[in-house]
Design a protein around this motif. Structure first.
Motif, PDB file in Angstrom:
ATOM      1  N   TYR A   1      -6.386   6.548  -0.023  1.00  0.00           N
ATOM      2  CA  TYR A   1      -6.855   5.242   0.444  1.00  0.00           C
ATOM      3  C   TYR A   1      -5.675   4.340   0.805  1.00  0.00           C
ATOM      4  CZ  TYR A   1      -9.144   0.682   0.468  1.00  0.00           C
ATOM      5  OH  TYR A   1      -9.598  -0.566   0.812  1.00  0.00           O
ATOM      6  N   SER A   2      -4.615   4.389  -0.001  1.00  0.00           N
ATOM      7  CA  SER A   2      -3.425   3.573   0.281  1.00  0.00           C
ATOM      8  C   SER A   2      -2.778   4.008   1.602  1.00  0.00           C
ATOM      9  CB  SER A   2      -2.429   3.689  -0.866  1.00  0.00           C
ATOM     10  OG  SER A   2      -2.995   3.235  -2.071  1.00  0.00           O
TER      11      SER A   2
ATOM     12  N   TRP B   1       0.816  -1.205   0.000  1.00  0.00           N
ATOM     13  CA  TRP B   1       0.000   0.000   0.000  1.00  0.00           C
ATOM     14  C   TRP B   1       0.854   1.261   0.000  1.00  0.00           C
ATOM     15  CZ3 TRP B   1      -4.642  -0.151  -1.645  1.00  0.00           C
ATOM     16  CH2 TRP B   1      -5.445  -1.271  -1.441  1.00  0.00           C
TER      17      TRP B   1
ATOM     18  N   ARG C   1      -4.769   2.635   4.443  1.00  0.00           N
ATOM     19  CA  ARG C   1      -4.636   1.198   4.664  1.00  0.00           C
ATOM     20  C   ARG C   1      -3.326   0.816   5.340  1.00  0.00           C
ATOM     21  NH1 ARG C   1      -7.746  -2.552   1.959  1.00  0.00           N
ATOM     22  NH2 ARG C   1      -6.516  -3.971   3.250  1.00  0.00           N
TER      23      ARG C   1
END
Length: 281
Positions: A272-273, A163, A276
């Motif tokens: 979003y990465s 990620w 995560r």
């Protein structure tokens, strides 16, 4: 009579060979679909030519990805993900004309290219054989024991997960995704919108500066620095705050959709990465 052990060539897994073939087909399909879209376009204007040329350059990205896969590089997976996603957006924004409905050949080509890109992502992230193959790092000069050798260099920083690498690759697309619409907007300036010249210079300057800002942030992000994570979020929000209004002002709603949507997608993937991943204490 043999005096030395002959090197044994290790055959790559079938999934890896299938992936390289798929990438080659996708690179060729990218060029073919873009030329098809340009041929059927009602207005072959300057902006369409710039966007088409940028989309066709992505075929070189797939060629580079083939080299990364053949070498078993760990960064091939995030590179392939962002390349596939942005290719779909880059091609999709060109098949829809400003007026009327898209040409049938363009729609068929876009559907085929989208299927190829989805297949690339599936092989990269769902195949155990591909995952086991993509574990190597880049090679470099290593000085050890008084000798210099050219071999794989294992990073001294903490091992970055997938990620973090995805966030890094996605953030590196900010600069070209800003410079392409800025180049398209030069057409409107040449048509007499002299008042937009300062904004255009700001756009180009920001697009170049963002590349250095992302390079700086991601270098420390992979080393587990918490402030680099926050800095990359600030850079991402700043890019959106600058680029989207300029797209709307200089290129209209059509430009906002065609050029703002890919950047918004890359920014969402970056955020979003980062979400995560777990910050390193």
């Amino acid at each position: 009579m043999r005096t030395a052990v002959e090197p044994v060539e290790v055959r790559r897994p079938s999934a890896v060979r299938a992936l390289t073939t798929l990438l080659a087909v996708t690179a060729a399909a990218t060029v073919a679909v873009e030329l098809l879209n340009y041929w059927y376009a009602p207005e072959q204007e300057f902006g369409l030519a710039v966007r088409t040329g940028w989309a066709m350059l992505r075929s070189l990205g797939f060629v580079l990805l083939i080299g990364q896969v053949n070498k078993g590089r760990v960064g091939a997976r995030p590179f392939g993900l962002i390349l596939a996603v942005t290719t779909i957006f880059a091609v999709g924004r060109l098949i829809v004309p400003r007026e009327g409905v898209p040409a049938l050949p363009g729609l068929v080509g876009f559907a085929a290219l989208s299927a190829l890109c989805v297949a690339v992502v599936v092989l990269l992230y769902r195949s155990d054989a591909v995952r086991a193959h993509l574990v190597r790092h880049r090679k470099g000069l290593v000085v050890e024991g008084g000798t210099i050798s050219w071999r794989e260099v294992v990073p001294k920083r903490p091992q970055a997960n997938g990620w973090l690498l995805t966030a890094r690759v996605a953030a590196f697309t900010y600069s070209p995704l800003m410079l392409v619409p800025a180049l398209v907007a030069t057409g409107s300036v040449l048509d007499g919108r002299i008042a937009a010249v300062p904004a255009l210079f700001l756009w180009f300057g920001a697009g170049i500066a963002v590349s250095y800002a992302v390079l700086f942030c991601t270098a420390f992000l992979l080393r587990g620095r918490g402030w680099a994570r926050r800095a990359l979020v600030v850079v991402t929000l700043g890019v959106l705050a600058l680029d989207l209004p300029l797209c709307w002002w200089l290129l209209g709603v059509d430009g906002l959709i065609r050029d703002g949507a890919p950047l918004l997608t890359a920014a969402a993937l970056t955020l979003y990465s980062l979400h995560r991943t777990t910050p390193t204490p």
